[in-house]
Structures are given as structure tokens and as C-alpha cells.
Design a protein around this motif. Structure first.
Motif, PDB file in Angstrom:
ATOM      1  N   GLU A 141       0.838  -1.203   0.000  1.00 28.37           N
ATOM      2  CA  GLU A 141       0.000   0.000   0.000  1.00 28.37           C
ATOM      3  C   GLU A 141       0.873   1.253   0.000  1.00 28.37           C
ATOM      4  O   GLU A 141       1.978   1.260   0.536  1.00 28.37           O
ATOM      5  CB  GLU A 141      -0.901   0.006   1.239  1.00 28.37           C
ATOM      6  CG  GLU A 141      -1.903  -1.138   1.269  1.00 28.37           C
ATOM      7  CD  GLU A 141      -2.905  -1.067   0.138  1.00 28.37           C
ATOM      8  OE1 GLU A 141      -3.361   0.042  -0.191  1.00 28.37           O
ATOM      9  OE2 GLU A 141      -3.203  -2.124  -0.446  1.00 28.37           O
ATOM     10  N   GLU A 142       0.354   2.325  -0.558  1.00 26.41           N
ATOM     11  CA  GLU A 142       1.082   3.598  -0.683  1.00 26.41           C
ATOM     12  C   GLU A 142       1.605   4.092   0.666  1.00 26.41           C
ATOM     13  O   GLU A 142       2.701   4.630   0.761  1.00 26.41           O
ATOM     14  CB  GLU A 142       0.175   4.657  -1.325  1.00 26.41           C
ATOM     15  CG  GLU A 142       0.888   5.944  -1.674  1.00 26.41           C
ATOM     16  CD  GLU A 142       1.878   5.808  -2.815  1.00 26.41           C
ATOM     17  OE1 GLU A 142       2.922   6.478  -2.760  1.00 26.41           O
ATOM     18  OE2 GLU A 142       1.628   5.031  -3.752  1.00 26.41           O
ATOM     19  N   GLU A 143       0.859   3.901   1.736  1.00 27.62           N
ATOM     20  CA  GLU A 143       1.267   4.378   3.064  1.00 27.62           C
ATOM     21  C   GLU A 143       2.591   3.762   3.506  1.00 27.62           C
ATOM     22  O   GLU A 143       3.382   4.410   4.175  1.00 27.62           O
ATOM     23  CB  GLU A 143       0.177   4.094   4.096  1.00 27.62           C
ATOM     24  CG  GLU A 143      -1.068   4.937   3.927  1.00 27.62           C
ATOM     25  CD  GLU A 143      -0.787   6.431   3.975  1.00 27.62           C
ATOM     26  OE1 GLU A 143      -0.080   6.888   4.899  1.00 27.62           O
ATOM     27  OE2 GLU A 143      -1.275   7.151   3.083  1.00 27.62           O
ATOM     28  N   VAL A 144       2.847   2.521   3.137  1.00 31.39           N
ATOM     29  CA  VAL A 144       4.100   1.848   3.497  1.00 31.39           C
ATOM     30  C   VAL A 144       5.284   2.600   2.919  1.00 31.39           C
ATOM     31  O   VAL A 144       6.302   2.795   3.583  1.00 31.39           O
ATOM     32  CB  VAL A 144       4.096   0.378   2.995  1.00 31.39           C
ATOM     33  CG1 VAL A 144       5.466  -0.267   3.152  1.00 31.39           C
ATOM     34  CG2 VAL A 144       3.019  -0.427   3.708  1.00 31.39           C
ATOM     35  N   HIS A 145       5.155   3.073   1.691  1.00 31.97           N
ATOM     36  CA  HIS A 145       6.264   3.710   0.984  1.00 31.97           C
ATOM     37  C   HIS A 145       6.603   5.100   1.517  1.00 31.97           C
ATOM     38  O   HIS A 145       7.711   5.583   1.342  1.00 31.97           O
ATOM     39  CB  HIS A 145       5.954   3.771  -0.512  1.00 31.97           C
ATOM     40  CG  HIS A 145       5.616   2.423  -1.063  1.00 31.97           C
ATOM     41  ND1 HIS A 145       4.334   2.059  -1.365  1.00 31.97           N
ATOM     42  CD2 HIS A 145       6.393   1.347  -1.306  1.00 31.97           C
ATOM     43  CE1 HIS A 145       4.336   0.816  -1.795  1.00 31.97           C
ATOM     44  NE2 HIS A 145       5.575   0.353  -1.767  1.00 31.97           N
ATOM     45  N   LYS A 146       5.657   5.724   2.161  1.00 30.91           N
ATOM     46  CA  LYS A 146       5.879   7.078   2.677  1.00 30.91           C
ATOM     47  C   LYS A 146       6.827   7.093   3.872  1.00 30.91           C
ATOM     48  O   LYS A 146       7.332   8.143   4.243  1.00 30.91           O
ATOM     49  CB  LYS A 146       4.547   7.728   3.049  1.00 30.91           C
ATOM     50  CG  LYS A 146       3.694   8.023   1.831  1.00 30.91           C
ATOM     51  CD  LYS A 146       2.381   8.643   2.226  1.00 30.91           C
ATOM     52  CE  LYS A 146       1.533   8.906   0.989  1.00 30.91           C
ATOM     53  NZ  LYS A 146       0.230   9.468   1.323  1.00 30.91           N
ATOM     54  N   THR A 147       7.104   5.961   4.473  1.00 30.62           N
ATOM     55  CA  THR A 147       7.975   5.904   5.646  1.00 30.62           C
ATOM     56  C   THR A 147       9.435   5.620   5.292  1.00 30.62           C
ATOM     57  O   THR A 147      10.300   5.757   6.151  1.00 30.62           O
ATOM     58  CB  THR A 147       7.485   4.821   6.632  1.00 30.62           C
ATOM     59  OG1 THR A 147       7.587   3.535   5.988  1.00 30.62           O
ATOM     60  CG2 THR A 147       6.044   5.062   7.049  1.00 30.62           C
ATOM     61  N   CYS A 148       9.704   5.244   4.074  1.00 27.23           N
ATOM     62  CA  CYS A 148      11.055   4.797   3.692  1.00 27.23           C
ATOM     63  C   CYS A 148      12.107   5.902   3.751  1.00 27.23           C
ATOM     64  O   CYS A 148      13.192   5.712   4.296  1.00 27.23           O
ATOM     65  CB  CYS A 148      11.035   4.180   2.300  1.00 27.23           C
ATOM     66  SG  CYS A 148       9.972   2.739   2.152  1.00 27.23           S
ATOM     67  N   PHE A 149      11.805   7.036   3.151  1.00 25.13           N
ATOM     68  CA  PHE A 149      12.819   8.083   3.019  1.00 25.13           C
ATOM     69  C   PHE A 149      13.339   8.547   4.377  1.00 25.13           C
ATOM     70  O   PHE A 149      14.546   8.746   4.546  1.00 25.13           O
ATOM     71  CB  PHE A 149      12.287   9.263   2.212  1.00 25.13           C
ATOM     72  CG  PHE A 149      13.303  10.356   2.031  1.00 25.13           C
ATOM     73  CD1 PHE A 149      14.488  10.121   1.356  1.00 25.13           C
ATOM     74  CD2 PHE A 149      13.080  11.616   2.544  1.00 25.13           C
ATOM     75  CE1 PHE A 149      15.435  11.122   1.190  1.00 25.13           C
ATOM     76  CE2 PHE A 149      14.020  12.624   2.387  1.00 25.13           C
ATOM     77  CZ  PHE A 149      15.189  12.375   1.705  1.00 25.13           C
ATOM     78  N   SER A 150      12.464   8.693   5.357  1.00 25.06           N
ATOM     79  CA  SER A 150      12.919   9.177   6.671  1.00 25.06           C
ATOM     80  C   SER A 150      13.932   8.220   7.292  1.00 25.06           C
ATOM     81  O   SER A 150      14.843   8.656   7.991  1.00 25.06           O
ATOM     82  CB  SER A 150      11.735   9.402   7.611  1.00 25.06           C
ATOM     83  OG  SER A 150      11.034   8.190   7.825  1.00 25.06           O
ATOM     84  N   CYS A 151      13.802   6.928   7.040  1.00 24.90           N
ATOM     85  CA  CYS A 151      14.799   5.967   7.552  1.00 24.90           C
ATOM     86  C   CYS A 151      16.136   6.100   6.827  1.00 24.90           C
ATOM     87  O   CYS A 151      17.180   5.852   7.413  1.00 24.90           O
ATOM     88  CB  CYS A 151      14.278   4.542   7.407  1.00 24.90           C
ATOM     89  SG  CYS A 151      13.007   4.111   8.593  1.00 24.90           S
ATOM     90  N   HIS A 152      16.103   6.486   5.571  1.00 25.89           N
ATOM     91  CA  HIS A 152      17.326   6.580   4.780  1.00 25.89           C
ATOM     92  C   HIS A 152      18.035   7.922   4.934  1.00 25.89           C
ATOM     93  O   HIS A 152      19.198   8.045   4.555  1.00 25.89           O
ATOM     94  CB  HIS A 152      17.020   6.309   3.302  1.00 25.89           C
ATOM     95  CG  HIS A 152      16.774   4.869   3.019  1.00 25.89           C
ATOM     96  ND1 HIS A 152      17.723   4.056   2.450  1.00 25.89           N
ATOM     97  CD2 HIS A 152      15.693   4.081   3.253  1.00 25.89           C
ATOM     98  CE1 HIS A 152      17.240   2.838   2.334  1.00 25.89           C
ATOM     99  NE2 HIS A 152      15.997   2.824   2.815  1.00 25.89           N
TER     100      HIS A 152
END
Length: 167
Positions: A141-152
Motif C-alpha cells: 500500500e502507498e502508506e508503506v512507501h511514505k515511511t522509507c525516506f525518513s529511515c534513509h
């Protein structure tokens, strides 16, 4: 009167689209598919992630990503794609019988595949990368992808890539 209403609606729709674009939401993953040959890409590194994830990972790269990782080229060139394939970290009963104790671990069930796709123009709002996750071969789901950048973000100096080439 009808023309004024029509123009107002058209301007509102255009403004909404522009706001979505500049906020990075236009970079939907709806158009991203799992490359059919990603399992044939070259191995960049492997990892064991502990904690709650407790998995084994293979980090693969298409030709552009592999060369950049191997040669320590930063930033990664546009067109680079990094795939992270993960499996549950599972004891090998068969191997451990041979060793006489629990010391051998192998990949268990697959957890997911994650992609990092480099296009510094298209994905400027996320460091030039698009992050996509697939569960059982289906895009998350799109919501999952919104959290990736902050971890990187903590590895910005390495072009947002955690993995280093393992010769």
C-alpha cells in the motif's frame, strides 16, 4: 456564469495536482512493477537484520547500481536500481544435526522485496530515489512507501544507501 464555474473548477483541479506534485505525492508507486529479472542481478552485499525484523537479506543491483556500489561512485547514477530481498532467519535442523548444536541458519519464508530506483529529477523530494516494497510479489500500500525516506535520511552522505559493496 457556467464558464466562470468551469474555470474555477479547472483551476482548483490544476492547483490540487500541482500541490500533490511538489509535495512528492505525485511520485506514486502505482506505475512501478517488480522487474522480472531482478533475481538475476549481481550481488552487492548480504546482511542479517536483528531486532524485530530478524531476517536475512540479499542486496542486488542492476548493472548501473552494481558498478556504482563496487566502484564507490556517489551519487549513484540515474537508472540505478537496488533490490533488497529478505527472508526469515531460520535455524537449519538438518545442518545443526551434523554440527551437534544450533549454529547454522538459512533463509526461511520470504518476507518482502524492496526497491530503490534512482532518478534524481523525478524523485528530487526523496533524495533522488523512489522506494517501493512488494509483499508476495504485490506492491504494498502507498502508506508503506511514505515511511522509507525518513529511515534513509541518516545515510544522506552515502546517497541514502545503507549497503556497502562487499567484495
Amino acid at each position: 456564469m457556467k464558464r466562470t464555474i468551469f474555470m474555477t473548477i479547472a483551476i482548483a483541479i490544476a492547483a490540487f495536482g500541482f500541490v500533490r506534485y511538489i509535495s512528492g505525492q505525485a511520485n506514486s508507486v502505482a506505475d512501478v512493477t517488480l522487474p522480472p529479472d531482478y533475481r538475476e542481478w549481481k550481488l552487492i552485499s548480504v546482511a542479517h537484520e536483528g531486532g524485530n525484523l530478524h531476517d536475512l537479506r540479499a542486496i542486488l543491483g542492476n548493472d548501473a547500481a552494481y558498478r556504482a556500489a563496487r566502484d564507490k561512485t556517489l551519487p549513484f547514477p540515474n537508472g540505478s536500481i537496488i533490490a533488497r530481498v529478505a527472508w526469515k532467519y531460520t535455524p537449519s535442523e538438518e545442518n545443526n544435526k551434523v554440527f551437534g548444536r544450533e549454529q547454522s541458519f538459512v533463509p526461511g519464508s520470504s518476507t518482502n522485496v524492496q526497491l530503490m530506483i534512482k532518478d534524481s529529477n523525478k524523485y528530487a523530494s526523496t533524495g533522488g530515489w523512489r522506494f517501493v516494497q512488494f509483499n508476495d510479489g504485490k506492491r504494498a500500500e502507498e502508506e508503506v512507501h511514505k515511511t522509507c525516506f525518513s529511515c534513509h535520511e541518516p545515510v544522506k552522505a552515502r546517497d541514502f544507501v545503507f549497503t556497502r559493496y562487499a567484495p
